[in-house]
Design a protein around this motif. Sequence first.
Motif, PDB file in Angstrom:
ATOM      1  N   GLY A   1       0.054  -2.538   5.737  1.00  0.00           N
ATOM      2  CA  GLY A   1      -1.204  -3.249   5.952  1.00  0.00           C
ATOM      3  C   GLY A   1      -1.653  -3.216   7.407  1.00  0.00           C
ATOM      4  O   GLY A   1      -2.811  -3.478   7.699  1.00  0.00           O
ATOM      5  N   TYR A   2      -0.734  -2.892   8.319  1.00  0.00           N
ATOM      6  CA  TYR A   2      -1.057  -2.966   9.746  1.00  0.00           C
ATOM      7  C   TYR A   2      -0.925  -1.616  10.459  1.00  0.00           C
ATOM      8  O   TYR A   2      -1.624  -1.359  11.422  1.00  0.00           O
ATOM      9  CB  TYR A   2      -0.115  -3.976  10.447  1.00  0.00           C
ATOM     10  CG  TYR A   2       0.028  -5.267   9.688  1.00  0.00           C
ATOM     11  CD1 TYR A   2      -0.974  -6.227   9.730  1.00  0.00           C
ATOM     12  CD2 TYR A   2       1.149  -5.525   8.903  1.00  0.00           C
ATOM     13  CE1 TYR A   2      -0.863  -7.404   9.015  1.00  0.00           C
ATOM     14  CE2 TYR A   2       1.266  -6.705   8.187  1.00  0.00           C
ATOM     15  CZ  TYR A   2       0.257  -7.647   8.246  1.00  0.00           C
ATOM     16  OH  TYR A   2       0.366  -8.799   7.527  1.00  0.00           O
TER      17      TYR A   2
ATOM     18  N   LEU B   1     -11.298  -0.752   2.027  1.00  0.00           N
ATOM     19  CA  LEU B   1     -10.135  -0.583   1.150  1.00  0.00           C
ATOM     20  C   LEU B   1      -8.829  -0.913   1.866  1.00  0.00           C
ATOM     21  O   LEU B   1      -7.880  -1.366   1.248  1.00  0.00           O
ATOM     22  CB  LEU B   1     -10.087   0.842   0.614  1.00  0.00           C
ATOM     23  CG  LEU B   1     -11.365   1.311  -0.098  1.00  0.00           C
ATOM     24  CD1 LEU B   1     -11.271   2.771  -0.445  1.00  0.00           C
ATOM     25  CD2 LEU B   1     -11.617   0.493  -1.337  1.00  0.00           C
ATOM     26  N   LEU B   2      -8.787  -0.643   3.154  1.00  0.00           N
ATOM     27  CA  LEU B   2      -7.530  -0.866   3.878  1.00  0.00           C
ATOM     28  C   LEU B   2      -7.334  -2.343   4.233  1.00  0.00           C
ATOM     29  O   LEU B   2      -6.211  -2.793   4.401  1.00  0.00           O
ATOM     30  CB  LEU B   2      -7.495  -0.019   5.151  1.00  0.00           C
ATOM     31  CG  LEU B   2      -7.459   1.484   4.914  1.00  0.00           C
ATOM     32  CD1 LEU B   2      -7.532   2.225   6.230  1.00  0.00           C
ATOM     33  CD2 LEU B   2      -6.193   1.879   4.168  1.00  0.00           C
ATOM     34  N   ALA B   3      -8.450  -3.077   4.326  1.00  0.00           N
ATOM     35  CA  ALA B   3      -8.326  -4.472   4.750  1.00  0.00           C
ATOM     36  C   ALA B   3      -8.375  -5.444   3.567  1.00  0.00           C
ATOM     37  O   ALA B   3      -8.163  -6.632   3.768  1.00  0.00           O
ATOM     38  CB  ALA B   3      -9.433  -4.805   5.742  1.00  0.00           C
ATOM     39  N   ALA B   4      -8.650  -4.938   2.360  1.00  0.00           N
ATOM     40  CA  ALA B   4      -8.782  -5.843   1.207  1.00  0.00           C
ATOM     41  C   ALA B   4      -7.480  -6.604   0.984  1.00  0.00           C
ATOM     42  O   ALA B   4      -6.408  -5.999   0.933  1.00  0.00           O
ATOM     43  CB  ALA B   4      -9.145  -5.046  -0.032  1.00  0.00           C
TER      44      ALA B   4
ATOM     45  N   ARG C   1       0.852  -1.198   0.000  1.00  0.00           N
ATOM     46  CA  ARG C   1       0.000   0.000   0.000  1.00  0.00           C
ATOM     47  C   ARG C   1       0.877   1.234   0.000  1.00  0.00           C
ATOM     48  O   ARG C   1       1.935   1.241   0.626  1.00  0.00           O
ATOM     49  CB  ARG C   1      -0.890   0.013   1.245  1.00  0.00           C
ATOM     50  CG  ARG C   1      -1.956  -1.053   1.208  1.00  0.00           C
ATOM     51  CD  ARG C   1      -2.632  -1.203   2.548  1.00  0.00           C
ATOM     52  NE  ARG C   1      -3.725  -2.151   2.461  1.00  0.00           N
ATOM     53  CZ  ARG C   1      -3.583  -3.475   2.499  1.00  0.00           C
ATOM     54  NH1 ARG C   1      -2.390  -4.003   2.632  1.00  0.00           N
ATOM     55  NH2 ARG C   1      -4.618  -4.269   2.405  1.00  0.00           N
ATOM     56  N   GLU C   2       0.401   2.263  -0.693  1.00  0.00           N
ATOM     57  CA  GLU C   2       1.190   3.499  -0.729  1.00  0.00           C
ATOM     58  C   GLU C   2       1.160   4.165   0.644  1.00  0.00           C
ATOM     59  O   GLU C   2       0.126   4.156   1.313  1.00  0.00           O
ATOM     60  CB  GLU C   2       0.603   4.443  -1.772  1.00  0.00           C
ATOM     61  CG  GLU C   2       1.414   5.706  -1.871  1.00  0.00           C
ATOM     62  CD  GLU C   2       1.061   6.552  -3.056  1.00  0.00           C
ATOM     63  OE1 GLU C   2       0.502   6.028  -4.017  1.00  0.00           O
ATOM     64  OE2 GLU C   2       1.368   7.746  -3.006  1.00  0.00           O
ATOM     65  N   ILE C   3       2.300   4.719   1.050  1.00  0.00           N
ATOM     66  CA  ILE C   3       2.347   5.334   2.382  1.00  0.00           C
ATOM     67  C   ILE C   3       2.412   6.852   2.307  1.00  0.00           C
ATOM     68  O   ILE C   3       2.479   7.503   3.334  1.00  0.00           O
ATOM     69  CB  ILE C   3       3.543   4.800   3.199  1.00  0.00           C
ATOM     70  CG1 ILE C   3       4.854   5.021   2.439  1.00  0.00           C
ATOM     71  CG2 ILE C   3       3.371   3.353   3.537  1.00  0.00           C
ATOM     72  CD1 ILE C   3       6.068   4.951   3.321  1.00  0.00           C
ATOM     73  N   SER C   4       2.403   7.412   1.082  1.00  0.00           N
ATOM     74  CA  SER C   4       2.466   8.874   1.014  1.00  0.00           C
ATOM     75  C   SER C   4       1.117   9.445   1.455  1.00  0.00           C
ATOM     76  O   SER C   4       0.085   8.815   1.268  1.00  0.00           O
ATOM     77  CB  SER C   4       2.791   9.325  -0.410  1.00  0.00           C
ATOM     78  OG  SER C   4       1.607   9.497  -1.143  1.00  0.00           O
ATOM     79  N   PRO C   5       1.137  10.635   2.065  1.00  0.00           N
ATOM     80  CA  PRO C   5      -0.117  11.185   2.594  1.00  0.00           C
ATOM     81  C   PRO C   5      -1.035  11.774   1.527  1.00  0.00           C
ATOM     82  O   PRO C   5      -2.185  12.061   1.803  1.00  0.00           O
ATOM     83  CB  PRO C   5       0.369  12.279   3.541  1.00  0.00           C
ATOM     84  CG  PRO C   5       1.701  12.659   3.039  1.00  0.00           C
ATOM     85  CD  PRO C   5       2.289  11.459   2.394  1.00  0.00           C
TER      86      PRO C   5
ATOM     87  N   GLY D   1      -9.568   9.156   3.187  1.00  0.00           N
ATOM     88  CA  GLY D   1     -10.138   8.304   4.236  1.00  0.00           C
ATOM     89  C   GLY D   1     -10.880   7.137   3.619  1.00  0.00           C
ATOM     90  O   GLY D   1     -10.330   6.391   2.814  1.00  0.00           O
ATOM     91  N   THR D   2     -12.168   6.996   3.990  1.00  0.00           N
ATOM     92  CA  THR D   2     -12.985   5.927   3.397  1.00  0.00           C
ATOM     93  C   THR D   2     -14.190   6.542   2.682  1.00  0.00           C
ATOM     94  O   THR D   2     -15.192   5.870   2.479  1.00  0.00           O
ATOM     95  CB  THR D   2     -13.480   4.965   4.493  1.00  0.00           C
ATOM     96  OG1 THR D   2     -14.190   5.753   5.461  1.00  0.00           O
ATOM     97  CG2 THR D   2     -12.344   4.236   5.166  1.00  0.00           C
ATOM     98  N   LEU D   3     -14.067   7.819   2.341  1.00  0.00           N
ATOM     99  CA  LEU D   3     -15.231   8.546   1.814  1.00  0.00           C
ATOM    100  C   LEU D   3     -15.058   8.984   0.365  1.00  0.00           C
ATOM    101  O   LEU D   3     -13.948   9.210  -0.112  1.00  0.00           O
ATOM    102  CB  LEU D   3     -15.493   9.796   2.666  1.00  0.00           C
ATOM    103  CG  LEU D   3     -15.873   9.567   4.132  1.00  0.00           C
ATOM    104  CD1 LEU D   3     -15.897  10.890   4.862  1.00  0.00           C
ATOM    105  CD2 LEU D   3     -17.215   8.873   4.248  1.00  0.00           C
ATOM    106  N   CYS D   4     -16.206   9.109  -0.324  1.00  0.00           N
ATOM    107  CA  CYS D   4     -16.272   9.748  -1.645  1.00  0.00           C
ATOM    108  C   CYS D   4     -17.332  10.848  -1.556  1.00  0.00           C
ATOM    109  O   CYS D   4     -18.167  10.831  -0.660  1.00  0.00           O
ATOM    110  CB  CYS D   4     -16.726   8.758  -2.706  1.00  0.00           C
ATOM    111  SG  CYS D   4     -15.537   7.488  -3.084  1.00  0.00           S
TER     112      CYS D   4
END
Lengths: 281, 156
Positions: free
Chosen positions: B19-20, A259-262, A126-130, A199-202
């Motif tokens: 992932g964590y 999206l974060l847990a997929a 996963r990308e870590i850039s903000p 976040g988790t929003l659109c």
Amino acid sequence: MGSFIRKWWRLLAAIVLISGAVHFFVRPPAALSRADAVHASGSLLFRPVYATLDRIHEGVSSFWYRYIALVGVSRENDRLRREVAALREKLQENREALLENRRLKGLLRFSETAEKKTIGARVVGREISPWFQTVFIDAGADSGVEAGMAVVTPAGGIGRVHKTYRGLAEVLLVTDGRFAADVIVERSRVRAIAEGMGGTLCRLKYVSPTQDVVAGDRILFSGFDGSMPKGVLLGTVVSAERPREGLFQKIQVQCAANLLAAEEVLVVLSRPSIPFRPGKS
Amino acid sequence: MLLAASYAGVAASVWWLSGYVPWFLLPDVPFLAIVYAGLFLGGPAGFLAAIPPAVFREVTVSAPSWTFFLSSMALFFVSREIALRLFVRAEYYILTVVVGLLLTESLSIVILMLLSGSRPFSLLWGAEEAVRIAWTGLLAVPLYMDLSSRWLRVKE
């Protein structure tokens, strides 16, 4: 002039490089995006890392589910056998309903939606850039994955393939600020453009205050723009405000897929019906 | 040392911890490697040391092609200029430089994205970004002390 340049050449070089970066950010040159040898070799550098981590993760999961989680499995087996018997009866009833449904569809001259070819892939990074929201999957150009293809899970849409390498692809999530797609409200059939807002929003754009959208409405991809498959769930409306001033409603949508847990996703291998332009890739 | 740190930092953050661990708790190690190359390594050696971390950033950040490579190399030249004009060997100086550069980079990208029409930012995002900058800045100090002691041992 010469002494000025000799004294400040580093700052001048930094200014030139930043100007180039800003120019590429605003107007990405297509030729540079195509000739991506450095990106491809750069992604290969990390291949041993994510391949190894993926194998370790798979091994640990397999050990857990095959051995540790088997405690109490015989009790569960008995319960499941009873459930299977009950479900078989239900299935028989449903088969009858399905056959009736098919006959009625034929009668109404509805065509069956063509099954789209998909390929399964595992999320390996996963990308870590903000500033951007993307994930990396372990299926790339060698598996037939191309930029613009839709990425989905049974729970809902995940995003769109952004860049592909050998054995690796970068997926732009639906919550990324650069993601946009045509959507439809399931209940009232109101159309809108969904755009990622982090976040988790659109957010839904261009919905007039007179149109019927309320919290709890399910939002589906319409498929009209050719980018995402029709009928795939985007999420649920969490707030719909009608501002006193302004032309459009302010609507926020909570994404259905986590999206974060997929961990596993499906890439829809059919090309977008409208030619996809990578743009800022 | 810088090359190994930046490779290990990217590999651990992007392919394993992401992932964590939330993104704002993952420090930008290649960024630190580029700044240290500018601050402590002069000439072609510093320039060459800054290229691999810049490539790592380019590959793992989904910005338009080449923007992160070019901006990372610009970061190297700015760090070099700071090292030559304002250099003070102290922890608070390192902290100030790293936080200042991270803040400048973040604000520039936010402004560019806002100008290009995307608005994925919120107050919560701002708070999380502040944590990321502070955390990366704090990590820079022990890393600096470790590198300094190694450098002294090499000189002795």
